[in-house]
Write a protein that holds these residues in place. Structure first.
Motif, PDB file in Angstrom:
ATOM      1  N   ASP A 285       0.814  -1.202   0.000  1.00 45.10           N
ATOM      2  CA  ASP A 285       0.000   0.000   0.000  1.00 45.10           C
ATOM      3  C   ASP A 285       0.856   1.263   0.000  1.00 45.10           C
ATOM      4  O   ASP A 285       0.522   2.252  -0.670  1.00 45.10           O
ATOM      5  CB  ASP A 285      -0.933   0.007   1.210  1.00 45.10           C
TER       6      ASP A 285
ATOM      7  N   GLU B 289       0.766   4.232  -2.805  1.00 52.80           N
ATOM      8  CA  GLU B 289       0.509   5.608  -2.429  1.00 52.80           C
ATOM      9  C   GLU B 289       1.657   6.516  -2.858  1.00 52.80           C
ATOM     10  O   GLU B 289       1.440   7.654  -3.309  1.00 52.80           O
ATOM     11  CB  GLU B 289       0.313   5.710  -0.916  1.00 52.80           C
TER      12      GLU B 289
ATOM     13  N   ARG C  50       1.276   7.315  -6.542  1.00 53.63           N
ATOM     14  CA  ARG C  50       0.241   8.333  -6.776  1.00 53.63           C
ATOM     15  C   ARG C  50       0.766   9.721  -6.420  1.00 53.63           C
ATOM     16  O   ARG C  50       0.472  10.711  -7.111  1.00 53.63           O
ATOM     17  CB  ARG C  50      -1.007   8.005  -5.960  1.00 53.63           C
ATOM     18  N   TRP C  51       1.512   9.802  -5.333  1.00 57.12           N
ATOM     19  CA  TRP C  51       2.076  11.076  -4.908  1.00 57.12           C
ATOM     20  C   TRP C  51       3.056  11.612  -5.942  1.00 57.12           C
ATOM     21  O   TRP C  51       3.027  12.793  -6.301  1.00 57.12           O
ATOM     22  CB  TRP C  51       2.752  10.909  -3.558  1.00 57.12           C
TER      23      TRP C  51
END
Length: 381
Positions: free
Chosen positions: A156, A160, A163-164
């Motif tokens: 995860d 994340e 995406r950042w």
């Protein structure tokens, strides 16, 4: 550009770098901008736009004219002189400064020098949280224009992080990483070695040397391993080698007894008639070959070995054949992608580049097995 065009939505704030990027896009599209028109379109003051134009002019990217700016003109000698000294700053975050990545950094730095760019390198770990900390440190303390990064994409936290990175206001190029299908990350570019192709080359070479059972050992913690395993499986399928009867295991057991683990692998080889192994990484290939020799096995007579990475494979006795990723070119192409993105802005399509590795043949895999049908002799315990 017309001053009557609508402004950006209220409350939407642009970073200064984003703003200047928009200015450059307008200039490339129209050849000139007016301070009044672009200020209205972006919803900022004319003073802010004048400052942006001055910064871009000082960097040699635009020529100032009364009330606005144009693309650089050959007649603007002051801009031409500044352009010769201009340098974008590119941040680079890699997971290791010891193995594999120094050559990637070397290729990036050499290309950056050619492109009149500056590289700022930070070492990290194979850990998404630390990757983000190192990137954030560059963003907070350095005025970087772009980012080259090799992030940990597992779990995860890795998703994340991706995406950042995709949402950052500066261009990002991934090195030896790809965005998974479930996370499109449409803005990210990357350059990566086709490791599956490299594994397939190794398997086909071993087949041509007479091996009919070819195993695979990989480091399950490495982001490269899934691609190596995929290439190994694809090659087995193409060559009609049953995967069910082929040895596939970890190249190392974390915190475990390496000698005992290698004894287990050799026992599997004997039981399945496996006479050749593809081993990732080549540090583990060196350890495996040494273990085989210590057990009285002939390499490549009883078991042939091909390593993956080619960092230290040549140091073994016998020297180990290895798949060599084009590490310096990974760094070089990453900088080329970044330089093109910074020069062309959003008008340039997203580029995603794969590079083929090469197979370096040495003593450990050249020579047919002594008795391929019977497999290797009993391993002494």
């Amino acid at each position: 550009m017309s001053p009557e065009q609508p402004a950006e939505p209220a409350g939407k704030s642009l970073f200064s770098l984003q703003r200047r990027e928009r200015l450059m896009e307008e200039l490339r599209a129209h050849g000139a901008i007016t301070v009044r028109g672009i200020a209205a379109k972006l919803g900022v003051s004319e003073l802010t736009i004048r400052r942006d134009v001055n910064i871009l002019a000082d960097e040699g990217l635009v020529s100032r004219v009364h009330g606005g700016a144009t693309l650089p003109s050959k007649l603007d000698r002051s801009a031409a002189g500044r352009l010769a000294h201009h340098s974008y700053a590119i941040g680079m975050v890699v997971p290791s400064l010891e193995y594999y990545w120094p050559q990637v950094i070397s290729g990036a730095r050499a290309e950056a020098e050619e492109q009149n760019l500056r590289i700022l390198v930070r070492g990290s770990a194979y850990d998404a949280a630390d990757n983000r900390r190192q990137v954030q440190a560059l963003l907070d303390t350095q005025n970087i224009d772009g980012l080259i990064v090799a992030p940990d994409l597992t779990g995860d936290q890795g998703q994340e992080l991706l995406r950042w990175l995709n949402a950052l206001p500066i261009p990002v190029v991934l090195a030896e990483r790809r965005s998974p299908i479930e996370i499109p990350a449409h803005r990210l570019e990357w350059v990566a070695t086709d490791h599956a192709f490299g594994a397939g080359m190794a398997v086909r070479h071993l087949w041509q040397e007479g091996h009919r059972r070819i195993g695979c050992l990989t480091d399950s913690s490495s982001p490269t391993s899934p691609h190596v395993v995929r290439g190994w499986r694809q090659a087995l399928s193409t060559l009609k080698i049953p995967e069910g009867g082929s040895v596939h295991d970890d190249s190392a057991k974390p915190g475990g007894d390496r000698a005992g683990h290698f004894d287990h692998v050799l026992e599997l080889c004997r039981n399945t008639g496996t006479t050749a192994m593809l081993v990732h990484s080549d540090t583990q290939a060196v350890a495996f070959v040494q273990h085989c020799v210590d057990k009285g096995l002939q390499v490549p007579g009883d078991i042939a070995v091909v390593g993956y990475d080619d960092e230290v494979a040549y140091l073994a006795e016998p020297a180990i054949s290895a798949v060599r990723p084009p590490k310096q070119y990974v760094g070089k192409v990453a900088v080329q992608l970044m330089a093109a993105r910074l020069a062309e802005g959003r008008m340039r399509p997203v580029h995603r580049v794969e590079l083929n590795p090469e197979l370096i043949l040495r003593e450990s895999s050249v020579g047919a097995p002594q008795s391929p049908a019977a497999g290797m002799p009993q391993v002494p315990q």
